[in-house]
Design an enzyme around this catalytic site. Sequence first.
Site, PDB file in Angstrom:
ATOM      1  N   HIS A  10       0.832  -1.200   0.000  1.00 53.80           N
ATOM      2  CA  HIS A  10       0.000   0.000   0.000  1.00 53.80           C
ATOM      3  C   HIS A  10       0.870   1.256   0.000  1.00 53.80           C
ATOM      4  O   HIS A  10       2.049   1.201   0.332  1.00 53.80           O
ATOM      5  CB  HIS A  10      -0.847   0.077   1.278  1.00 53.80           C
ATOM      6  CG  HIS A  10      -1.793  -1.052   1.468  1.00 53.80           C
ATOM      7  ND1 HIS A  10      -3.116  -0.982   1.079  1.00 53.80           N
ATOM      8  CD2 HIS A  10      -1.620  -2.269   2.020  1.00 53.80           C
ATOM      9  CE1 HIS A  10      -3.716  -2.128   1.389  1.00 53.80           C
ATOM     10  NE2 HIS A  10      -2.832  -2.927   1.963  1.00 53.80           N
ATOM     11  N   TYR A  38      -2.057  -1.602   9.133  1.00 52.91           N
ATOM     12  CA  TYR A  38      -0.919  -2.192   8.416  1.00 52.91           C
ATOM     13  C   TYR A  38       0.005  -2.925   9.386  1.00 52.91           C
ATOM     14  O   TYR A  38       0.076  -2.581  10.565  1.00 52.91           O
ATOM     15  CB  TYR A  38      -0.093  -1.105   7.719  1.00 52.91           C
ATOM     16  CG  TYR A  38      -0.859  -0.221   6.767  1.00 52.91           C
ATOM     17  CD1 TYR A  38      -1.529  -0.745   5.671  1.00 52.91           C
ATOM     18  CD2 TYR A  38      -0.880   1.156   6.958  1.00 52.91           C
ATOM     19  CE1 TYR A  38      -2.215   0.086   4.786  1.00 52.91           C
ATOM     20  CE2 TYR A  38      -1.560   1.993   6.081  1.00 52.91           C
ATOM     21  CZ  TYR A  38      -2.231   1.448   5.001  1.00 52.91           C
ATOM     22  OH  TYR A  38      -2.901   2.277   4.142  1.00 52.91           O
ATOM     23  N   HIS A 114      -2.299  -3.301  -3.579  1.00 58.91           N
ATOM     24  CA  HIS A 114      -3.703  -3.201  -3.162  1.00 58.91           C
ATOM     25  C   HIS A 114      -4.630  -3.219  -4.385  1.00 58.91           C
ATOM     26  O   HIS A 114      -5.637  -3.902  -4.420  1.00 58.91           O
ATOM     27  CB  HIS A 114      -3.876  -1.908  -2.354  1.00 58.91           C
ATOM     28  CG  HIS A 114      -5.176  -1.781  -1.645  1.00 58.91           C
ATOM     29  ND1 HIS A 114      -5.545  -0.641  -0.980  1.00 58.91           N
ATOM     30  CD2 HIS A 114      -6.207  -2.643  -1.500  1.00 58.91           C
ATOM     31  CE1 HIS A 114      -6.747  -0.817  -0.455  1.00 58.91           C
ATOM     32  NE2 HIS A 114      -7.175  -2.014  -0.751  1.00 58.91           N
ATOM     33  N   LYS A 122      -8.977   1.950  -6.556  1.00 62.15           N
ATOM     34  CA  LYS A 122      -8.041   3.051  -6.330  1.00 62.15           C
ATOM     35  C   LYS A 122      -6.666   2.643  -6.837  1.00 62.15           C
ATOM     36  O   LYS A 122      -6.433   1.481  -7.155  1.00 62.15           O
ATOM     37  CB  LYS A 122      -8.005   3.466  -4.865  1.00 62.15           C
ATOM     38  CG  LYS A 122      -7.959   2.353  -3.838  1.00 62.15           C
ATOM     39  CD  LYS A 122      -7.972   2.986  -2.455  1.00 62.15           C
ATOM     40  CE  LYS A 122      -8.266   2.007  -1.347  1.00 62.15           C
ATOM     41  NZ  LYS A 122      -8.325   2.686  -0.059  1.00 62.15           N
ATOM     42  N   CYS A 124      -3.779   2.722  -5.347  1.00 59.78           N
ATOM     43  CA  CYS A 124      -2.872   2.214  -4.313  1.00 59.78           C
ATOM     44  C   CYS A 124      -2.215   0.902  -4.755  1.00 59.78           C
ATOM     45  O   CYS A 124      -2.929  -0.017  -5.147  1.00 59.78           O
ATOM     46  CB  CYS A 124      -3.660   2.005  -3.018  1.00 59.78           C
ATOM     47  SG  CYS A 124      -2.691   1.370  -1.662  1.00 59.78           S
TER      48      CYS A 124
HETATM   49 ZN   LIG Z   1      -4.064   0.467  -0.096  1.00 58.57          ZN
END
Ligand SMILES: [Zn+2]
Length: 136
Positions: A10, A38, A114, A122, A124
């Site tokens: 990420h 995380y 991700h 998204k 990411c």
């Molecule tokens: Zn992410």
Amino acid sequence: MRSIDLIVVHCSATRCNQRYSVMQLIRDHADRFGFTGYHYYITRDGNVTQTRHEQLIGAHAKGYNSRSLGVCYEGGLDKEGTAADTRTIKQKRALLALLKRLKREHPQAQILGHRDLPNVHKACPCFDAKTEYQDL
Ligand SMILES: [Zn+2]
């Protein structure tokens, strides 16, 4: 022991010219989840902090948390706030070393970004982690 078959990379989705320290991350996630989502966080200077025990389920990849580890780097947005690979050389080095170690400890795990998970809309982590780390 929970079994890990995914290592998800990420970004913090913060601007490359703004600091987003590990303490800020811990504080923001405490507000959102009650713990840090995380497992590892890598700041722009290449410092790696373990922010959650690997055996504890994180909060970083909806539907995949129970079987994954989450690794996040500080950044992911350029100065204008657009998604960009803002990793510093130190971050890249630290991320590579961390992923090598995690892959050694969890050989069955696949490393991906991700955005490579289904139904993620998204950018990411704002680079192609799946390709970059496919040979680890
Ligand atoms: Zn992410």
